[in-house]
Design an enzyme around this catalytic site. Structure first.
Site, mmCIF file in Angstrom:
data_model
loop_
_atom_site.group_PDB
_atom_site.id
_atom_site.type_symbol
_atom_site.label_atom_id
_atom_site.label_comp_id
_atom_site.label_asym_id
_atom_site.label_seq_id
_atom_site.Cartn_x
_atom_site.Cartn_y
_atom_site.Cartn_z
ATOM 1 C CB ILE A 18 42.788 35.903 41.374
ATOM 2 C CG1 ILE A 18 41.282 35.603 41.155
ATOM 3 C CG2 ILE A 18 43.407 34.861 42.299
ATOM 4 C CD1 ILE A 18 41.022 34.245 40.470
ATOM 5 N NE ARG B 110 44.563 50.355 35.260
ATOM 6 C CZ ARG B 110 43.574 50.387 34.370
ATOM 7 N NH1 ARG B 110 43.322 49.323 33.628
ATOM 8 N NH2 ARG B 110 42.848 51.471 34.218
ATOM 9 C CE LYS C 121 43.496 41.294 31.840
ATOM 10 N NZ LYS C 121 42.933 42.500 31.142
ATOM 11 C CB SER C 122 46.164 44.595 35.505
ATOM 12 O OG SER C 122 46.411 45.735 34.703
ATOM 13 C CB VAL C 123 47.089 43.872 30.060
ATOM 14 C CG1 VAL C 123 46.591 45.282 29.769
ATOM 15 C CG2 VAL C 123 48.011 43.384 28.963
ATOM 16 C CB SER D 17 49.239 50.031 42.010
ATOM 17 O OG SER D 17 48.078 49.802 41.265
ATOM 18 C CG ASN D 18 45.680 45.925 40.822
ATOM 19 O OD1 ASN D 18 45.323 47.065 41.123
ATOM 20 N ND2 ASN D 18 45.320 45.344 39.691
ATOM 21 C CG LEU E 265 39.780 44.781 40.390
ATOM 22 C CD1 LEU E 265 41.127 45.079 39.746
ATOM 23 C CD2 LEU E 265 39.670 45.479 41.751
ATOM 24 C CE1 TYR F 247 39.391 31.592 32.326
ATOM 25 C CE2 TYR F 247 41.382 31.968 33.590
ATOM 26 C CZ TYR F 247 40.016 31.889 33.521
ATOM 27 O OH TYR F 247 39.262 32.117 34.654
HETATM 28 N N1 NAP Z 1 36.086 30.831 37.587
HETATM 29 C C1 NAP Z 1 35.513 31.657 36.738
HETATM 30 O O1 NAP Z 1 34.458 31.379 36.153
HETATM 31 C C2 NAP Z 1 36.171 32.982 36.479
HETATM 32 C C3 NAP Z 1 35.462 33.995 35.793
HETATM 33 C C4 NAP Z 1 36.101 35.218 35.591
HETATM 34 C C5 NAP Z 1 37.387 35.408 36.073
HETATM 35 N N2 NAP Z 1 38.066 34.408 36.703
HETATM 36 C C6 NAP Z 1 39.457 34.594 37.189
HETATM 37 O O2 NAP Z 1 39.483 35.755 38.003
HETATM 38 C C7 NAP Z 1 40.435 36.683 37.488
HETATM 39 C C8 NAP Z 1 39.991 38.099 37.791
HETATM 40 O O3 NAP Z 1 38.735 38.359 37.215
HETATM 41 P P1 NAP Z 1 38.566 39.284 35.915
HETATM 42 O O4 NAP Z 1 39.745 39.141 35.026
HETATM 43 O O5 NAP Z 1 37.215 38.995 35.371
HETATM 44 O O6 NAP Z 1 38.432 40.746 36.466
HETATM 45 P P2 NAP Z 1 39.219 41.694 37.505
HETATM 46 O O7 NAP Z 1 40.566 41.234 37.816
HETATM 47 O O8 NAP Z 1 38.277 41.955 38.588
HETATM 48 O O9 NAP Z 1 39.280 43.023 36.626
HETATM 49 C C9 NAP Z 1 40.034 43.085 35.462
HETATM 50 C C10 NAP Z 1 39.693 44.394 34.768
HETATM 51 O O10 NAP Z 1 40.010 45.498 35.639
HETATM 52 C C11 NAP Z 1 41.009 46.302 35.038
HETATM 53 N N3 NAP Z 1 41.930 46.686 36.099
HETATM 54 C C12 NAP Z 1 42.870 45.923 36.737
HETATM 55 N N4 NAP Z 1 43.487 46.636 37.688
HETATM 56 C C13 NAP Z 1 42.954 47.868 37.662
HETATM 57 C C14 NAP Z 1 43.188 49.055 38.423
HETATM 58 N N5 NAP Z 1 44.111 49.087 39.387
HETATM 59 N N6 NAP Z 1 42.452 50.149 38.136
HETATM 60 C C15 NAP Z 1 41.516 50.117 37.171
HETATM 61 N N7 NAP Z 1 41.231 49.030 36.423
HETATM 62 C C16 NAP Z 1 41.956 47.908 36.674
HETATM 63 C C17 NAP Z 1 41.659 45.450 33.973
HETATM 64 O O11 NAP Z 1 42.105 46.246 32.901
HETATM 65 P P3 NAP Z 1 43.655 46.216 32.402
HETATM 66 O O12 NAP Z 1 44.003 44.787 32.134
HETATM 67 O O13 NAP Z 1 43.626 47.071 31.190
HETATM 68 O O14 NAP Z 1 44.463 46.816 33.534
HETATM 69 C C18 NAP Z 1 40.491 44.566 33.517
HETATM 70 O O15 NAP Z 1 39.673 45.282 32.593
HETATM 71 C C19 NAP Z 1 40.473 36.328 36.000
HETATM 72 O O16 NAP Z 1 41.581 36.904 35.339
HETATM 73 C C20 NAP Z 1 40.469 34.828 36.068
HETATM 74 O O17 NAP Z 1 41.760 34.347 36.412
HETATM 75 C C21 NAP Z 1 37.456 33.209 36.943
#
Ligand code: NAP
Length: 291
Positions: free
Chosen positions: A259, A267, A261-263, A270-271, A222, A88
């Site tokens: 886990i 969010r 993620k949001s920037v 609220s998450n 998400l 990352y």
């Molecule tokens: N082991 C692996 O291979 C692997 C692969 C992928 C991910 N991961 C880990 O898992 C974590 C989570 O997965 P991820 O980052 O892919 O996706 P996620 O957390 O499922 O979704 C993140 C996306 O959803 C948006 N989001 C967040 N909260 C929201 C809400 N309340 N309403 C609407 N949209 C929302 C975010 O946008 P904004 O940021 O604009 O809010 C971002 O575009 C990663 O950050 C990483 O730590 C691990």
């Protein structure tokens, strides 16, 4: 760290915990909106005897100042679990936020690339340096390479024996690959981090992890259209919650680590505000049915 929150002390993979926030007690049935976030403190027990919070903050795609600010916002709201990885390229930025709080209050995961077996311990030492800590709580093989990656797994086990990580696990592994690691080394991964959401629900996979005592950690909960699925949005509207909160809550009620993620600070807050309501069994079943 044992005092962070209710560790059951049962076999690894067992779940225990409580809810923080107004009242501090576990709510039942009817939804009550709280003015302050009600952050759940539910844990999975790991082989080391330490507790892994079921709710964590994901940091993939967060870089530099943005990673520091978002991680700091998550810690301020009450997340006590941060997920990062060598690839990352944000461990130093995440570490800058972690420097502001007591190390023992937070559970830190990082991951080594699956094809980095030649210098894995060196990679971990670099991660620790960037994160500003002498140990991580969980070190994962990010993806399998060369079959199950037994040689790399042996290095993770060695790191655990040296106190550089409290527990060791894998990511993106099949149950067969997990079994291969255990057969070759006698050490079962504590955790398998895999893509998971209602749309990917797989009862056999969940049961397979539970039977082995491997904690299932979901990622990208998400993504993939789950937030817009009418079953999810319908439950969210009825409960006066966001679709993201429904999805996160569904993971917690299954004992699955999640886990998000949001920037965005709102969010991020609220998450985490998912301790003040509970999905009814029918809603959990409906969400399971999307898989
Ligand atoms: N082991 C692996 O291979 C692997 C692969 C992928 C991910 N991961 C880990 O898992 C974590 C989570 O997965 P991820 O980052 O892919 O996706 P996620 O957390 O499922 O979704 C993140 C996306 O959803 C948006 N989001 C967040 N909260 C929201 C809400 N309340 N309403 C609407 N949209 C929302 C975010 O946008 P904004 O940021 O604009 O809010 C971002 O575009 C990663 O950050 C990483 O730590 C691990």
């Amino acid at each position: 760290m044992a005092s962070r929150s209710g560790v059951s002390g049962s076999r690894s993979g067992g779940v225990s915990g409580s809810w923080s926030g107004v009242g501090g007690s576990r709510p039942t049935g009817q939804v009550t909106r709280m003015s302050a976030p009600t952050v759940p403190h539910l844990d999975a027990a790991l082989p080391s005897g330490h507790a892994m919070p079921l709710l964590g903050f994901g940091t993939w795609q967060l870089k530099g100042e943005q990673a520091t600010t978002a991680t700091a916002a998550a810690l301020a709201v009450g997340y006590v679990h941060i997920d990062t990885a060598t690839v990352y390229d944000n461990e130093a930025a995440v570490g800058a936020a972690l420097a502001q709080i007591d190390r023992e209050r937070v559970f830190i995961t990082t991951k080594v690339p699956g094809d980095g077996r030649a210098n894995a311990l060196e990679t971990l030492r670099e991660s620790l340096d960037k994160l500003g800590t002498s140990y991580v709580d969980l070190w994962l093989i990010h993806w399998p390479a060369d079959g199950a990656g037994v040689e790399l797994w042996q290095q993770l086990v060695a790191a655990r024996e040296q106190g550089l990580t409290r527990d060791v696990g894998v990511s993106n592994y099949s149950l067969a690959q997990i079994d291969e690691l255990e057969a070759a080394t006698g050490v079962l991964p504590a955790v398998n981090q895999i893509e998971w959401s209602p749309l990917l629900f797989d009862r056999a996979a969940l049961d397979g992890h539970t039977e082995r005592g491997v904690v299932l950690e979901g990622y990208s909960a998400l993504r993939g259209g789950t937030l817009e699925h009418p079953v999810v949005t319908g439950i969210a509207e009825r409960l006066g919650r966001t679709p993201a909160q429904v999805i996160i809550r569904w993971h917690l009620q299954h004992g699955i680590v999640v886990i998000p993620k949001s920037v965005d600070p709102q969010r991020i807050a609220s998450n985490a505000d998912v301790g003040g309501f509970e999905l009814a069994a029918d809603d959990v079943t409906a969400l399971d049915g999307l898989g």
